[in-house]
Each structure stands twice: as C-alpha cells, then as structure tokens.
Motif scaffolding. Structure first.
Motif, PDB file in Angstrom:
ATOM      1  N   ARG A   1      32.151  -6.397  -9.578  1.00  0.00           N
ATOM      2  CA  ARG A   1      32.465  -5.307  -8.647  1.00  0.00           C
ATOM      3  C   ARG A   1      31.963  -5.731  -7.273  1.00  0.00           C
ATOM      4  NH1 ARG A   1      31.596  -3.091 -13.366  1.00  0.00           N
ATOM      5  NH2 ARG A   1      33.008  -1.582 -14.248  1.00  0.00           N
ATOM      6  N   SER A   2      32.399  -6.959  -6.880  1.00  0.00           N
ATOM      7  CA  SER A   2      31.824  -7.583  -5.693  1.00  0.00           C
ATOM      8  C   SER A   2      32.118  -6.783  -4.428  1.00  0.00           C
ATOM      9  CB  SER A   2      32.308  -9.012  -5.562  1.00  0.00           C
ATOM     10  OG  SER A   2      33.684  -9.075  -5.826  1.00  0.00           O
ATOM     11  N   HIS A   3      33.132  -5.916  -4.488  1.00  0.00           N
ATOM     12  CA  HIS A   3      33.436  -5.087  -3.324  1.00  0.00           C
ATOM     13  C   HIS A   3      32.505  -3.868  -3.275  1.00  0.00           C
ATOM     14  CE1 HIS A   3      35.566  -3.736  -6.856  1.00  0.00           C
ATOM     15  NE2 HIS A   3      35.618  -2.535  -6.332  1.00  0.00           N
ATOM     16  N   ASN A   4      31.738  -3.644  -4.336  1.00  0.00           N
ATOM     17  CA  ASN A   4      30.947  -2.421  -4.458  1.00  0.00           C
ATOM     18  C   ASN A   4      29.529  -2.809  -4.873  1.00  0.00           C
ATOM     19  OD1 ASN A   4      30.158   0.291  -4.960  1.00  0.00           O
ATOM     20  ND2 ASN A   4      30.661   0.005  -7.113  1.00  0.00           N
ATOM     21  N   LEU A   5      28.610  -2.848  -3.927  1.00  0.00           N
ATOM     22  CA  LEU A   5      27.262  -3.355  -4.202  1.00  0.00           C
ATOM     23  C   LEU A   5      26.207  -2.315  -3.782  1.00  0.00           C
ATOM     24  CD1 LEU A   5      27.840  -6.981  -2.802  1.00  0.00           C
ATOM     25  CD2 LEU A   5      27.983  -6.234  -5.186  1.00  0.00           C
ATOM     26  N   PRO A   6      26.122  -1.211  -4.540  1.00  0.00           N
ATOM     27  CA  PRO A   6      25.240  -0.115  -4.110  1.00  0.00           C
ATOM     28  C   PRO A   6      23.756  -0.462  -4.085  1.00  0.00           C
ATOM     29  CG  PRO A   6      26.179   0.320  -6.294  1.00  0.00           C
ATOM     30  CD  PRO A   6      26.873  -0.878  -5.761  1.00  0.00           C
TER      31      PRO A   6
ATOM     32  N   GLU B   1      23.012  -6.351  -7.707  1.00  0.00           N
ATOM     33  CA  GLU B   1      23.526  -5.547  -6.584  1.00  0.00           C
ATOM     34  C   GLU B   1      24.475  -4.453  -7.046  1.00  0.00           C
ATOM     35  OE1 GLU B   1      23.541  -8.806  -6.744  1.00  0.00           O
ATOM     36  OE2 GLU B   1      22.646  -9.655  -4.923  1.00  0.00           O
ATOM     37  N   ARG B   2      25.081  -4.639  -8.237  1.00  0.00           N
ATOM     38  CA  ARG B   2      26.021  -3.619  -8.735  1.00  0.00           C
ATOM     39  C   ARG B   2      25.317  -2.542  -9.548  1.00  0.00           C
ATOM     40  NH1 ARG B   2      28.824  -8.126 -12.042  1.00  0.00           N
ATOM     41  NH2 ARG B   2      26.607  -8.302 -12.419  1.00  0.00           N
ATOM     42  N   GLY B   3      24.029  -2.751  -9.822  1.00  0.00           N
ATOM     43  CA  GLY B   3      23.282  -1.756 -10.597  1.00  0.00           C
ATOM     44  C   GLY B   3      23.204  -2.076 -12.065  1.00  0.00           C
TER      45      GLY B   3
ATOM     46  N   ILE C   1      18.293  -2.918  -1.498  1.00  0.00           N
ATOM     47  CA  ILE C   1      17.304  -1.908  -1.942  1.00  0.00           C
ATOM     48  C   ILE C   1      16.141  -2.631  -2.624  1.00  0.00           C
ATOM     49  CG2 ILE C   1      16.915   0.055  -3.491  1.00  0.00           C
ATOM     50  CD1 ILE C   1      19.700   0.989  -2.837  1.00  0.00           C
ATOM     51  N   SER C   2      14.911  -2.348  -2.167  1.00  0.00           N
ATOM     52  CA  SER C   2      13.779  -3.072  -2.756  1.00  0.00           C
ATOM     53  C   SER C   2      13.434  -2.478  -4.126  1.00  0.00           C
ATOM     54  CB  SER C   2      12.581  -3.058  -1.807  1.00  0.00           C
ATOM     55  OG  SER C   2      11.870  -1.881  -1.977  1.00  0.00           O
ATOM     56  N   GLN C   3      13.023  -3.353  -5.018  1.00  0.00           N
ATOM     57  CA  GLN C   3      12.748  -2.937  -6.398  1.00  0.00           C
ATOM     58  C   GLN C   3      11.344  -3.376  -6.790  1.00  0.00           C
ATOM     59  OE1 GLN C   3      15.881  -4.012  -9.224  1.00  0.00           O
ATOM     60  NE2 GLN C   3      17.327  -4.279  -7.539  1.00  0.00           N
TER      61      GLN C   3
ATOM     62  N   ASP D   1      28.338   7.335 -11.448  1.00  0.00           N
ATOM     63  CA  ASP D   1      29.432   6.944 -10.556  1.00  0.00           C
ATOM     64  C   ASP D   1      29.190   5.482 -10.148  1.00  0.00           C
ATOM     65  OD1 ASP D   1      31.373   8.381  -8.143  1.00  0.00           O
ATOM     66  OD2 ASP D   1      30.478   6.409  -7.788  1.00  0.00           O
ATOM     67  N   GLU D   2      30.161   4.616 -10.389  1.00  0.00           N
ATOM     68  CA  GLU D   2      29.901   3.191 -10.164  1.00  0.00           C
ATOM     69  C   GLU D   2      29.804   2.828  -8.688  1.00  0.00           C
ATOM     70  OE1 GLU D   2      34.101   0.811 -10.306  1.00  0.00           O
ATOM     71  OE2 GLU D   2      33.254   1.395 -12.232  1.00  0.00           O
ATOM     72  N   HIS D   3      30.274   3.712  -7.806  1.00  0.00           N
ATOM     73  CA  HIS D   3      30.181   3.427  -6.368  1.00  0.00           C
ATOM     74  C   HIS D   3      28.837   3.853  -5.789  1.00  0.00           C
ATOM     75  CE1 HIS D   3      34.307   2.130  -6.203  1.00  0.00           C
ATOM     76  NE2 HIS D   3      34.610   3.179  -6.960  1.00  0.00           N
ATOM     77  N   THR D   4      28.370   5.031  -6.212  1.00  0.00           N
ATOM     78  CA  THR D   4      27.112   5.554  -5.652  1.00  0.00           C
ATOM     79  C   THR D   4      25.931   5.359  -6.600  1.00  0.00           C
ATOM     80  OG1 THR D   4      27.436   7.702  -6.691  1.00  0.00           O
ATOM     81  CG2 THR D   4      28.407   7.391  -4.493  1.00  0.00           C
ATOM     82  N   LEU D   5      26.213   5.113  -7.881  1.00  0.00           N
ATOM     83  CA  LEU D   5      25.223   5.056  -8.970  1.00  0.00           C
ATOM     84  C   LEU D   5      24.560   6.410  -9.219  1.00  0.00           C
ATOM     85  CD1 LEU D   5      23.493   1.554  -8.479  1.00  0.00           C
ATOM     86  CD2 LEU D   5      25.533   2.127  -9.800  1.00  0.00           C
ATOM     87  N   ARG D   6      25.128   7.478  -8.648  1.00  0.00           N
ATOM     88  CA  ARG D   6      24.581   8.808  -8.891  1.00  0.00           C
ATOM     89  C   ARG D   6      25.123   9.361 -10.214  1.00  0.00           C
ATOM     90  NH1 ARG D   6      20.387   9.508  -7.798  1.00  0.00           N
ATOM     91  NH2 ARG D   6      20.631  11.748  -8.125  1.00  0.00           N
ATOM     92  N   PRO D   7      24.306  10.154 -10.942  1.00  0.00           N
ATOM     93  CA  PRO D   7      24.786  10.700 -12.221  1.00  0.00           C
ATOM     94  C   PRO D   7      25.796  11.837 -12.010  1.00  0.00           C
ATOM     95  CG  PRO D   7      22.573  11.495 -11.737  1.00  0.00           C
ATOM     96  CD  PRO D   7      22.918  10.528 -10.645  1.00  0.00           C
ATOM     97  N   VAL D   8      26.809  11.849 -12.860  1.00  0.00           N
ATOM     98  CA  VAL D   8      27.819  12.910 -12.826  1.00  0.00           C
ATOM     99  C   VAL D   8      27.812  13.575 -14.188  1.00  0.00           C
ATOM    100  CG1 VAL D   8      30.269  13.434 -12.504  1.00  0.00           C
ATOM    101  CG2 VAL D   8      29.234  11.491 -11.285  1.00  0.00           C
ATOM    102  N   GLU D   9      27.511  14.877 -14.226  1.00  0.00           N
ATOM    103  CA  GLU D   9      27.427  15.601 -15.499  1.00  0.00           C
ATOM    104  C   GLU D   9      28.824  16.080 -15.877  1.00  0.00           C
ATOM    105  OE1 GLU D   9      24.047  18.315 -15.345  1.00  0.00           O
ATOM    106  OE2 GLU D   9      25.215  19.598 -16.686  1.00  0.00           O
ATOM    107  N   TYR D  10      29.232  15.847 -17.122  1.00  0.00           N
ATOM    108  CA  TYR D  10      30.579  16.318 -17.504  1.00  0.00           C
ATOM    109  C   TYR D  10      30.603  17.068 -18.830  1.00  0.00           C
ATOM    110  CZ  TYR D  10      30.705  12.033 -20.328  1.00  0.00           C
ATOM    111  OH  TYR D  10      30.428  11.026 -21.225  1.00  0.00           O
TER     112      TYR D  10
END
Ligand code: PRP
Ligand code: URA
Length: 234
Positions: free
Chosen positions: A7-12, A215-217, A16-18, A130-139
């Motif tokens: 997902r080289s176009h999407n590196l959320p 970088e992709r999470g 970010i330091s870890q 969400d693979e773009h933001t890495l934020r959780p989405v409840e469904y």
C-alpha cells in the motif's frame, strides 16, 4: 502476482515515532508467554508457507494456550460434590464471564478460548481498522444486551496501533464490565504503549511483542493479515 501488503501510496505510520520493545516490556501488567509450545506454534503461524486451514487451527490452539495463562487469576468458589467414594469440596469458577472476539480475526482465537471457558457468553464485536487512517471503525455491536458481565476477555490476534483494542475496551468499560482482560497473539510496541496508556487496569496477555509497525501499520516481522490468512481471503 500483486503484493497484497503493498500500500505504498498509503503510509499512515510514516514519520511516527514508536517505542522499542524493551521500553514497553517494563510497563505494568504486560504478560508475554514464554511457553515453548506457544513459541513453536507461533513460528509456524508466522511462516508464509502456512496455508489457511493450518493457520486457523494454530490460531485456535494458541487461543487455548493463552487463555490458560490469562485465566490464571479468575476467582473460584467452593463447590460441594460427591465422588463415587465420598463427598468432597471442589471448585467452580464464578460466572458472568464473556469472551469478546474482535471480528473477523478474533474468531479463531475465541474458538480456542471457549475450550477453556465453555460456559462463557460470546459477544462478537465488529471493529475493523480503516487502512488509510488506521482508525477503528465499529460495524457490529450487540453488547448493550449483555447484562451484569463480571469479566470480559477481548480476543484479537493482532495488537498493532492499539486503536481496535482501545475501542473494544472502551465499549466493555462503559457497560460497565468491571474486569476486562485483553489477549492477542502478536503485539507491536506502539500498540502496547497506547493500550496501556488508555486502559491502565486492563491486563495484556500476548504470545510475542514484535519489533515495530511498518509505514502501512503492519506488525513486523508479524504474520501478515491475520483475518485474511485465517479465512483464505488474501
Ligand atoms: C486487524 C486485527 C485487529 C486490528 C489491529 O483487523 O485483527 O482487529 O487489525 O490493528 P490496530 O491495532 O491498528 O487497530 P482488521 O481491521 O484487519 O479486520 P479483519 O479482522 O476483519 O481482517
Ligand atoms: N492487522 C493484521 O492482521 N496484521 C497486522 O500486522 C496489523 C494489523
């Protein structure tokens, strides 16, 4: 063939330091299994040659083994019984225990945890990141129907950024479930730190803490996508 992890176009996680592995190992209530059988099964699970049927079986078996460790402090009450020879006092787990598999990847683990806690309630929780933001989405969440749960075991093979785990813990603590315990197979130091900070009183049981998130999470070295590898949807 295209690389499913490209997902080289999407590196959320870019920039970010870890924290390091050794930094999070000193945090309180982090339990990393050192059991040799756990470590050997985990190695086969990580191997890219391991195909979905065996992958699912191993996730389930690791669920059994980690549940054995994560349940070691559950309270019991005396239970009078009669053996074929005479009466005696045995033990019984206190009830109102829930297993909460985080869909989809938590399903295989939950099947294993259920072998250790056959009387537990199972409350599925649909959270995907969400693979773009890495934020959780409840469904999917039916936990409002759960009554008087005392202990909740959240199970999910991967603790990456910690977003899904924190969301699941938030939901259980709001009910409220007084004792929440989190079980995963592989964790990234970043996710461990975030979960520990958001929920200081939730014990964290894992089979391994890996090096980092890429970088992709994705957890590295990790095992790839735990849901896709269990359910043959790569
Ligand atoms: C995976 C995994 C966790 C989450 C971890 O699920 O099973 O739930 O990602 O990532 P986080 O710590 O950054 O939140 P995914 O969203 O891929 O859904 P799936 O189980 O349906 O494949
Ligand atoms: N979810 C997975 O399935 N694998 C990872 O490495 C990170 C999140």
């Amino acid at each position: 063939m295209s690389d499913p992890y490209d997902r080289s176009h999407n590196l959320p996680m870019l920039g970010i330091s870890q924290p390091t592995r050794s930094e999070v190992l000193t945090l309180p209530d982090i339990h990393v299994s050192h059991h040799p059988v756990v470590q050997c099964k985990l190695t086969t699970l990580r191997d890219k040659r391991t195909l979905p049927p065996e992958f699912y079986r191993l996730v389930k078996e690791l669920g059994v083994l980690l549940a054995y460790e994560a349940t070691s402090l559950l309270p019991i009450q005396p239970s009078p019984i009669e053996t074929p020879l005479e009466p005696t006092i045995g033990s019984q787990l206190l009830g109102d225990i829930a297993i909460v598999p985080v869909l989809r990847a938590g399903l295989g683990m939950a099947a294993g945890v259920r072998q250790v806690l056959p009387d537990a309630q199972i409350w599925h929780l649909g959270v995907r990141r969400d693979e773009h933001t890495l934020r959780p989405v409840e469904y999917y969440n039916q936990l409002a129907r759960a009554k008087n749960l005392r202990v909740g075991f959240i199970v999910d093979p991967m603790l990456a950024t910690g977003g899904s785990a924190i969301d699941a813990c938030d939901i259980l603590r709001r009910l409220p479930v007084p004792h929440v315990i989190y079980i995963a197979l592989i964790a990234a130091p970043y996710g461990v730190r975030n979960l520990r900070k958001a929920h200081p009183h939730v014990p964290i049981y894992v089979a391994a803490i890996d090096e980092r998130l890429d970088e992709r999470g994705y957890i590295c070295p990790g095992l790839g996508d735990a849901g896709d590898r269990q359910f043959n949807t790569l």
